[in-house]
Design an enzyme around this catalytic site. Structure first.
Site, PDB file in Angstrom:
ATOM      1  N   ASP A 201      50.444  45.431  46.372  1.00 27.99           N
ATOM      2  CA  ASP A 201      49.638  44.238  46.471  1.00 27.99           C
ATOM      3  C   ASP A 201      51.064  43.519  47.037  1.00 27.99           C
ATOM      4  O   ASP A 201      52.077  43.161  46.863  1.00 27.99           O
ATOM      5  CB  ASP A 201      49.399  43.437  45.703  1.00 27.99           C
ATOM      6  CG  ASP A 201      48.604  42.646  46.248  1.00 27.99           C
ATOM      7  OD1 ASP A 201      47.308  43.069  47.462  1.00 27.99           O
ATOM      8  OD2 ASP A 201      47.612  41.342  45.461  1.00 27.99           O
TER       9      ASP A 201
ATOM     10  N   SER B 191      37.757  36.488  45.121  1.00 22.24           N
ATOM     11  CA  SER B 191      38.028  36.521  43.566  1.00 22.24           C
ATOM     12  C   SER B 191      36.275  35.136  44.108  1.00 22.24           C
ATOM     13  O   SER B 191      36.546  34.139  44.693  1.00 22.24           O
ATOM     14  CB  SER B 191      38.855  34.996  42.870  1.00 22.24           C
ATOM     15  OG  SER B 191      39.337  36.711  42.002  1.00 22.24           O
TER      16      SER B 191
ATOM     17  N   ILE C 161      40.976  41.531  43.896  1.00 24.33           N
ATOM     18  CA  ILE C 161      40.458  40.928  42.740  1.00 24.33           C
ATOM     19  C   ILE C 161      41.608  40.284  41.828  1.00 24.33           C
ATOM     20  O   ILE C 161      42.205  41.406  41.403  1.00 24.33           O
ATOM     21  CB  ILE C 161      39.141  40.479  41.885  1.00 24.33           C
ATOM     22  CG1 ILE C 161      38.425  41.430  42.912  1.00 24.33           C
ATOM     23  CG2 ILE C 161      38.969  39.851  41.056  1.00 24.33           C
ATOM     24  CD1 ILE C 161      37.832  39.722  43.344  1.00 24.33           C
TER      25      ILE C 161
HETATM   26  P1  13P Z   1      42.221  36.286  43.975  1.00 28.75           P
HETATM   27  O1  13P Z   1      43.238  35.192  44.003  1.00 28.75           O
HETATM   28  O2  13P Z   1      40.950  35.842  45.334  1.00 28.75           O
HETATM   29  O3  13P Z   1      41.770  36.972  43.065  1.00 28.75           O
HETATM   30  O4  13P Z   1      43.031  36.840  45.415  1.00 28.75           O
HETATM   31  C1  13P Z   1      43.891  38.349  45.053  1.00 28.75           C
HETATM   32  C2  13P Z   1      43.957  38.921  46.336  1.00 28.75           C
HETATM   33  O5  13P Z   1      43.708  38.636  47.015  1.00 28.75           O
HETATM   34  C3  13P Z   1      44.858  39.982  45.851  1.00 28.75           C
HETATM   35  O6  13P Z   1      46.004  40.453  46.722  1.00 28.75           O
END
Ligand code: 13P
Length: 323
Positions: free
Chosen positions: A93, A228, A269
């Protein structure tokens, strides 16, 4: 068989094709500890949902790449040994450098994200293209990002959001060869979503921008970060048991569903897991002041997260029953 297939991972490409065809989104859950990883595995198995495990640069640094690798391998063994296995992919990520993406590919990730969204357009293209060339030669998928998300995630922080320009998105996908694209349409990382800081009111997702991107890139996998939903009951639980979260705003579930009915086929998320975990740990510690066994508060936090993920897979992403 390539490195990631050997440990039982699948490519996100196959998963995206199924998700787009089936009108659902793949949950992409970040994990930061053993219990959260267990929650992802159990929720996916119990709801029969394909899933993308996500690892950020920071958790790789926090836990160490060796431990992350071994944890994922262990999780995959559990999935494979279950009577009804589900497809699992592993994505880096917000990779922020070519070297980090290479390192994760060597570690057996089946997908990497290179986030050059804060760079000028041409530099974002050049960096992303370089990662794509390296990754595709090893059958690894690449997620790019265009448009800047506001909010805070690990050490990424942006005050201002910039919506993705659909025309630029089309050019970006064509010139980089990415397999999926993360867009900025009013989504934001962290617990204060788009614009609420200034106005106190949450701006809805710009589904019109999403539609225009879809029109220009028909059938192309779009990723929604910062999605989220921040269920109120967990924030209330945190505050009831000694926490103080005053400003928060999630993306309403119905808006995530609408985005999923459009071109979004992967939803990230992280913050929701933090909330569920913190709320449950606070409650358990407060209700059992004599306890000193971490399993007695981490176990319930894991169980609460399993239930929340199953609910999301069923009610928000539509991924339950698709494996
Ligand atoms: P949130 O902070 O809304 O959970 O998003 C997480 C995200 O996009 C990780 O790449």
């Amino acid at each position: 068989m390539n490195a990631y297939q050997k440990i039982g991972l699948v490519s996100t490409g196959e998963m995206f094709a199924e998700a787009l065809g089936g009108g659902y989104a793949l949950p992409a859950y970040n994990f930061i500890n053993m219990e959260q990883l267990q929650a992802v595995v159990q929720a996916s198995l119990r709801s029969r949902s394909p899933v993308i495990l996500q690892v950020s640069k920071n958790i790789r640094r926090y836990a160490g790449p060796e431990l992350v690798r071994s944890m994922v391998k262990g999780a995959l063994d559990i999935v494979r040994q279950s009577p009804n296995p589900v497809p699992v992919a592993l994505n880096l990520d917000h990779g922020d450098s070519f070297e980090l993406c290479v390192s994760c590919i060597e570690d057996g990730f089946s997908s990497v994200m290179i986030d050059g969204s804060a760079l000028p357009f041409e530099e974002n293209i050049a960096l992303t293209r370089r990662v794509v060339d390296h990754a595709h030669a090893r059958e690894v998928a690449v997620e790019g990002e265009l448009g800047v998300l506001s909010g805070v995630e690990d050490d990424l922080a942006h005050e201002e959001a910039l919506y993705t320009d659909p025309e630029a998105a089309e050019e970006f996908v064509r010139r980089t060869g990415v397999d999926s694209l993360a867009v900025s349409i009013g989504n934001a990382h962290g617990i204060v979503k788009f614009r609420s800081r200034e106005t106190g009111v949450q701006a809805p997702l710009r589904l019109d921008i999403l539609e225009e991107i879809e029109r220009r890139l028909p059938g192309f996998p779009i990723v929604l970060h910062g999605a989220s939903q921040l269920p109120v009951r967990f924030v209330e639980l945190i505050n009831e048991y000694g926490g103080r979260i005053e400003t928060y705003a999630g993306i309403p579930e119905e808006q995530v569903r609408q985005a999923v009915r459009g071109a979004v086929c992967k939803v990230n998320i992280a913050s929701d897991a933090y909330l569920v975990f913190t709320a449950t740990v606070r409650k358990m510690l407060s209700e059992n002041p004599g306890n000193f066994d971490p399993r007695k508060y981490l176990g319930p936090a894991r169980d609460a997260l399993i239930e929340e993920y199953i609910r999301k897979n069923r009610e928000v992403f539509g991924s339950a029953g698709r494996a």
